[in-house]
Write an enzyme that holds these catalytic residues in place. Structure first.
Site, PDB file in Angstrom:
ATOM      1  N   ASP A  70       0.818  -1.215   0.000  1.00  0.00           N
ATOM      2  CA  ASP A  70       0.000   0.000   0.000  1.00  0.00           C
ATOM      3  C   ASP A  70       0.854   1.268   0.000  1.00  0.00           C
ATOM      4  O   ASP A  70       2.017   1.260   0.408  1.00  0.00           O
ATOM      5  CB  ASP A  70      -0.888   0.034   1.254  1.00  0.00           C
ATOM      6  CG  ASP A  70      -2.004  -0.997   1.201  1.00  0.00           C
ATOM      7  OD1 ASP A  70      -1.999  -1.840   0.299  1.00  0.00           O
ATOM      8  OD2 ASP A  70      -2.885  -0.946   2.089  1.00  0.00           O
ATOM      9  N   HIS A 217       3.749  -1.982   3.380  1.00  0.00           N
ATOM     10  CA  HIS A 217       3.660  -0.627   2.847  1.00  0.00           C
ATOM     11  C   HIS A 217       4.942  -0.209   2.130  1.00  0.00           C
ATOM     12  O   HIS A 217       6.037  -0.613   2.519  1.00  0.00           O
ATOM     13  CB  HIS A 217       3.387   0.373   3.969  1.00  0.00           C
ATOM     14  CG  HIS A 217       2.018   0.243   4.564  1.00  0.00           C
ATOM     15  ND1 HIS A 217       1.713  -0.711   5.509  1.00  0.00           N
ATOM     16  CD2 HIS A 217       0.871   0.936   4.329  1.00  0.00           C
ATOM     17  CE1 HIS A 217       0.435  -0.603   5.829  1.00  0.00           C
ATOM     18  NE2 HIS A 217      -0.097   0.379   5.134  1.00  0.00           N
TER      19      HIS A 217
HETATM   20 ZN   LIG Z   1      -2.819   3.239   2.884  1.00  0.00          ZN
END
Ligand SMILES: [Zn+2]
Length: 250
Positions: A70, A217
């Site tokens: 992400d 992430h």
């Molecule tokens: Zn996010």
């Protein structure tokens, strides 16, 4: 989609108005109970990112692991992560933020060119308030990111992840219109909130298993170490790291 958004909005207003009328009309506790019920319902997709109260959310991937990344693209992390994935022969899904995609279109093209999947992670990633956006702003956040990625790669994403996993009652009608699946996760290490590498590593290793959707992430100081460790883990356990077919919700 418009009607689906409208009736949801109207239902909220009617229940809220009903609770208020009851509370001030002599049935105080019944009115308060109705308001509590409404708040609980509206917060279900926020308090529990795997909640299916508003619609389907995918939290498992079948076999192997599905690595999802992400908050990119990121000029430092994306090229490094792409090289890592190539080195391990792995494929991943990049849930990118529309504003960043517009700023770094070459990174988006490179992700696409190397055979990875691009997912929609909203236009501006309003992490603190995506859960409480109204229908129009929810629509804009999803569709603007969708069009941006489509314009850069020529292909519209088929998967969506809500910022911080918090979604609201208006998300699913927009996803249905855009032919998007809502994707959750079943393993994560909280690397997006500043956790140190060792605790991220421990959390992922404790929660990942065959069939997990693993959340990590980009744009963090430990992105390279986290992705490397996830790929090592998959290799150690004999799990494939690939993108599952679109459509078979679990
Ligand atoms: Zn996010």
């Amino acid at each position: 989609m418009i009607w689906s958004l409208l009736w949801r909005w109207l239902l909220i207003l009617v229940v809220f108005a009903g609770g208020t009328v009851l509370a001030f009309g002599g049935n105080f506790w019944m009115g308060v109970s109705l308001h509590i019920f409404l708040v609980g319902y509206l917060l279900s997709g926020t308090l529990n990112p795997s909640s299916r109260l508003f619609g389907k959310v995918r939290t498992r991937c079948g076999s192997g692991i599905w690595l999802t990344l992400d908050d990119g693209p990121d000029p430092d992390d994306t090229p490094m992560v792409l090289d890592l994935l190539d080195r391990y022969g792995a494929k991943a899904t990049f849930f990118v933020i529309g504003q960043k995609a517009e700023k770094y279109p070459d990174l988006i093209r490179e992700i696409h060119r190397r055979g990875h999947q691009l997912g929609n992670h909203s236009w501006s990633h309003p992490r603190a308030f995506f859960w409480c956006l109204g229908p129009i702003r929810t629509y804009r956040e999803i569709v603007k990111c969708q069009r941006t990625i489509e314009r850069i790669t020529g292909a519209a994403p088929t998967v969506f992840r809500a910022p911080v996993g918090h979604y609201n009652v208006f998300v699913h009608p927009v996803l249905k219109r855009e032919k998007l699946e809502l994707i959750g996760w079943s393993s994560r290490g909280f690397d997006g909130v500043g956790a140190d590498f060792e605790s991220v590593r421990e959390r992922i290793r404790a929660s990942a298993n065959d069939g997990s959707i693993v959340l990590a992430h980009e744009a963090t100081p430990i992105a390279g170490k986290v992705v490397t460790d996830i790929l090592d883990l998959a290799q150690e356990r004999g799990w494939t790291c690939s993108i599952p077919a679109h459509g078979s919700l679990q």
